[in-house]
Design a protein around this motif. Structure first.
Motif, PDB file in Angstrom:
ATOM      1  N   ALA A 172       0.842  -1.189   0.000  1.00 40.01           N
ATOM      2  CA  ALA A 172       0.000   0.000   0.000  1.00 40.01           C
ATOM      3  C   ALA A 172       0.878   1.240   0.000  1.00 40.01           C
ATOM      4  O   ALA A 172       2.021   1.208   0.461  1.00 40.01           O
ATOM      5  CB  ALA A 172      -0.927   0.019   1.212  1.00 40.01           C
ATOM      6  N   ALA A 173       0.309   2.335  -0.522  1.00 42.48           N
ATOM      7  CA  ALA A 173       1.058   3.593  -0.660  1.00 42.48           C
ATOM      8  C   ALA A 173       0.314   4.747   0.010  1.00 42.48           C
ATOM      9  O   ALA A 173      -0.185   5.650  -0.662  1.00 42.48           O
ATOM     10  CB  ALA A 173       1.295   3.896  -2.134  1.00 42.48           C
ATOM     11  N   PRO A 174       0.244   4.717   1.352  1.00 46.12           N
ATOM     12  CA  PRO A 174      -0.438   5.815   2.051  1.00 46.12           C
ATOM     13  C   PRO A 174       0.361   7.115   1.987  1.00 46.12           C
ATOM     14  O   PRO A 174       1.551   7.103   1.667  1.00 46.12           O
ATOM     15  CB  PRO A 174      -0.502   5.304   3.493  1.00 46.12           C
ATOM     16  CG  PRO A 174       0.695   4.416   3.623  1.00 46.12           C
ATOM     17  CD  PRO A 174       0.845   3.747   2.276  1.00 46.12           C
ATOM     18  N   ALA A 186      -7.666  -0.288   6.341  1.00 50.64           N
ATOM     19  CA  ALA A 186      -7.188  -1.575   5.805  1.00 50.64           C
ATOM     20  C   ALA A 186      -5.847  -1.946   6.425  1.00 50.64           C
ATOM     21  O   ALA A 186      -5.594  -3.111   6.754  1.00 50.64           O
ATOM     22  CB  ALA A 186      -7.069  -1.506   4.283  1.00 50.64           C
ATOM     23  N   LEU A 187      -4.979  -0.940   6.629  1.00 48.19           N
ATOM     24  CA  LEU A 187      -3.656  -1.211   7.201  1.00 48.19           C
ATOM     25  C   LEU A 187      -3.759  -1.656   8.656  1.00 48.19           C
ATOM     26  O   LEU A 187      -2.898  -2.393   9.150  1.00 48.19           O
ATOM     27  CB  LEU A 187      -2.774   0.039   7.100  1.00 48.19           C
ATOM     28  CG  LEU A 187      -2.290   0.386   5.691  1.00 48.19           C
ATOM     29  CD1 LEU A 187      -1.624   1.755   5.667  1.00 48.19           C
ATOM     30  CD2 LEU A 187      -1.316  -0.681   5.183  1.00 48.19           C
ATOM     31  N   GLN A 188      -4.797  -1.220   9.356  1.00 45.33           N
ATOM     32  CA  GLN A 188      -4.990  -1.663  10.740  1.00 45.33           C
ATOM     33  C   GLN A 188      -5.555  -3.076  10.796  1.00 45.33           C
ATOM     34  O   GLN A 188      -5.301  -3.818  11.742  1.00 45.33           O
ATOM     35  CB  GLN A 188      -5.944  -0.713  11.490  1.00 45.33           C
ATOM     36  CG  GLN A 188      -5.316   0.625  11.851  1.00 45.33           C
ATOM     37  CD  GLN A 188      -4.024   0.493  12.656  1.00 45.33           C
ATOM     38  OE1 GLN A 188      -3.874  -0.415  13.461  1.00 45.33           O
ATOM     39  NE2 GLN A 188      -3.080   1.385  12.411  1.00 45.33           N
ATOM     40  N   ALA A 189      -6.333  -3.449   9.782  1.00 47.47           N
ATOM     41  CA  ALA A 189      -7.060  -4.720   9.830  1.00 47.47           C
ATOM     42  C   ALA A 189      -6.261  -5.901   9.290  1.00 47.47           C
ATOM     43  O   ALA A 189      -6.463  -7.041   9.719  1.00 47.47           O
ATOM     44  CB  ALA A 189      -8.365  -4.585   9.040  1.00 47.47           C
ATOM     45  N   PHE A 192       0.017  -6.026   5.922  1.00 50.45           N
ATOM     46  CA  PHE A 192       0.515  -5.884   4.555  1.00 50.45           C
ATOM     47  C   PHE A 192       1.979  -6.327   4.505  1.00 50.45           C
ATOM     48  O   PHE A 192       2.693  -6.247   5.498  1.00 50.45           O
ATOM     49  CB  PHE A 192       0.381  -4.434   4.088  1.00 50.45           C
ATOM     50  CG  PHE A 192      -0.996  -4.076   3.593  1.00 50.45           C
ATOM     51  CD1 PHE A 192      -2.106  -4.207   4.413  1.00 50.45           C
ATOM     52  CD2 PHE A 192      -1.184  -3.617   2.293  1.00 50.45           C
ATOM     53  CE1 PHE A 192      -3.383  -3.893   3.959  1.00 50.45           C
ATOM     54  CE2 PHE A 192      -2.459  -3.297   1.822  1.00 50.45           C
ATOM     55  CZ  PHE A 192      -3.556  -3.431   2.647  1.00 50.45           C
ATOM     56  N   ASP A 193       2.412  -6.757   3.337  1.00 48.18           N
ATOM     57  CA  ASP A 193       3.810  -7.175   3.180  1.00 48.18           C
ATOM     58  C   ASP A 193       4.733  -5.959   3.172  1.00 48.18           C
ATOM     59  O   ASP A 193       5.773  -5.965   3.813  1.00 48.18           O
ATOM     60  CB  ASP A 193       3.975  -7.973   1.884  1.00 48.18           C
ATOM     61  CG  ASP A 193       3.200  -9.271   1.955  1.00 48.18           C
ATOM     62  OD1 ASP A 193       3.680 -10.212   2.598  1.00 48.18           O
ATOM     63  OD2 ASP A 193       2.075  -9.320   1.406  1.00 48.18           O
ATOM     64  N   ILE A 194       4.343  -4.934   2.408  1.00 53.53           N
ATOM     65  CA  ILE A 194       5.159  -3.725   2.330  1.00 53.53           C
ATOM     66  C   ILE A 194       4.249  -2.504   2.321  1.00 53.53           C
ATOM     67  O   ILE A 194       3.196  -2.500   1.669  1.00 53.53           O
ATOM     68  CB  ILE A 194       6.017  -3.683   1.035  1.00 53.53           C
ATOM     69  CG1 ILE A 194       6.938  -4.902   0.949  1.00 53.53           C
ATOM     70  CG2 ILE A 194       6.846  -2.394   0.988  1.00 53.53           C
ATOM     71  CD1 ILE A 194       7.794  -4.946  -0.319  1.00 53.53           C
ATOM     72  N   ALA A 228       3.599  -4.299   9.445  1.00 53.05           N
ATOM     73  CA  ALA A 228       3.850  -4.640   8.038  1.00 53.05           C
ATOM     74  C   ALA A 228       5.206  -5.324   7.949  1.00 53.05           C
ATOM     75  O   ALA A 228       6.056  -5.137   8.830  1.00 53.05           O
ATOM     76  CB  ALA A 228       3.829  -3.397   7.169  1.00 53.05           C
ATOM     77  N   GLY A 229       5.405  -6.091   6.897  1.00 50.70           N
ATOM     78  CA  GLY A 229       6.675  -6.787   6.716  1.00 50.70           C
ATOM     79  C   GLY A 229       7.834  -5.804   6.652  1.00 50.70           C
ATOM     80  O   GLY A 229       8.856  -5.977   7.295  1.00 50.70           O
TER      81      GLY A 229
END
Ligand SMILES: *[C@@H]1O[C@H](CO)[C@@H](O)[C@H](O)[C@H]1NC(C)=O
Length: 290
Positions: A172-174, A186-189, A192-194, A228-229
């Motif tokens: 993801a690119a926040p 989505a990032l909290q739930a 993500f890998d990166i 995240a990874g």
């Protein structure tokens, strides 16, 4: 025995220090490709030898019952299939980015999210349910969420549904202000890998004239608040690649990277975009120092 251990201690300490120094310069470079017809082919990008990730931009229309549409600006999709395989043959991961700065996208419901996950699986990933795959039979390594507009709802469900397919990388690119208005939930739930955080077009948290304190603070917040990874520093590859946030190559390798690479799971840098990088060779200049 105690004496023997003591005599080895300085050697072990040196080996440890050597390992740590090595790690601070072990970053990868990711690049967005696809939004400028004059940036050359995906194969040329991969053959530069500068990138570990190529992110195809963008699937810019989806959701709300719309037929998903890939927008590669001035590029034709001809040949991209073989280019993807060539990139992967060199160990470069190729991802499809959803969203972007413009476009009609957004998820209206859980069904919308699940339908899109199935569409992506069958049309770009390991699924076999489509005979009209936009980029052919190449199997992409994963999906990137560059959601910058619209309702943030249901992207967590999309991410979970994609993860449930197995063997799909999620990135993801926040934007750097934390939390991100669009992909924050989505990032909290979902892990993500990166996460490549955009440290540009965001003056409150980006680099400015030799001062990286706001950037480092935001980096610390991101890397300690999201699981995240790894995390990448997202940057413009040239001054005109974004409204603001460009970091001169020597400032990046001499100051910013040394300041952030020991904080959180630093993975490297992300560049917007291949067009500017191919023109100015930013990645070539910074590669040894990220
Ligand atoms: C990019 O810069 C690097 C480092 O200065 C140099 O070695 C390389 O040849 C350059 N590549 C191009 C295509 O100019």
């Amino acid at each position: 025995m105690a004496g023997n251990n003591t005599s080895w201690a300085p050697v072990l300490a040196l080996l440890l220090v050597a390992g740590m120094v090595g790690n601070t310069c072990a970053g990868n470079i990711a690049v967005y490709w696809g939004q400028n017809g004059d940036e050359g082919s995906l194969a040329e990008a991969c053959n530069s030898g500068n990138y570990a990730y190529a992110i195809i931009a963008f699937l810019s229309t989806f959701g709300n019952g719309q037929a998903p549409q890939l927008n590669l600006a001035g590029h034709s999709t001809d040949g991209v299939n073989e280019d993807i395989k060539g990139c992967q043959g060199q160990g470069i991961k190729v991802l499809l980015s959803l969203g972007g700065g413009s476009g009609g996208y957004g998820l209206a419901s859980s069904d919308d999210a699940n339908n899109l996950a199935n569409y992506l699986w069958d049309n770009f990933l390991g699924g076999t349910g489509s005979s009209t795959r936009p980029l052919g039979d190449a199997v992409l390594d994963g999906v990137d969420l560059d959601i910058e507009t619209g309702n943030p709802a249901h992207y967590d469900e999309l991410a979970s549904a994609l993860k449930a397919k197995g063997s799909v990388m999620l990135t993801a690119a926040p934007q750097c202000p934390y939390p991100d208005a669009s992909v924050g939930p989505a990032l909290q739930a979902v892990p993500f890998d990166i996460v490549w955080v955009q440290f540009y077009n965001n003056p409150p948290c980006q680099y400015a004239n030799g001062d990286d304190s706001s950037l480092v603070n935001a980096w610390r917040t991101w890397t300690s608040s999201v699981s995240a990874g790894s995390f990448y520093l997202g940057l413009p590859a040239a001054t005109d690649a974004a409204g603001s946030g460009f970091i001169p190559a020597s400032d990046l390798t001499g100051k910013v990277i040394p300041d952030i690479s020991s904080i959180g799971n630093y993975g490297g840098i992300m560049l917007w975009s291949r067009f500017y990088d191919a023109r100015d060779n930013y990645s070539g200049q910074v590669k040894a120092g990220v």
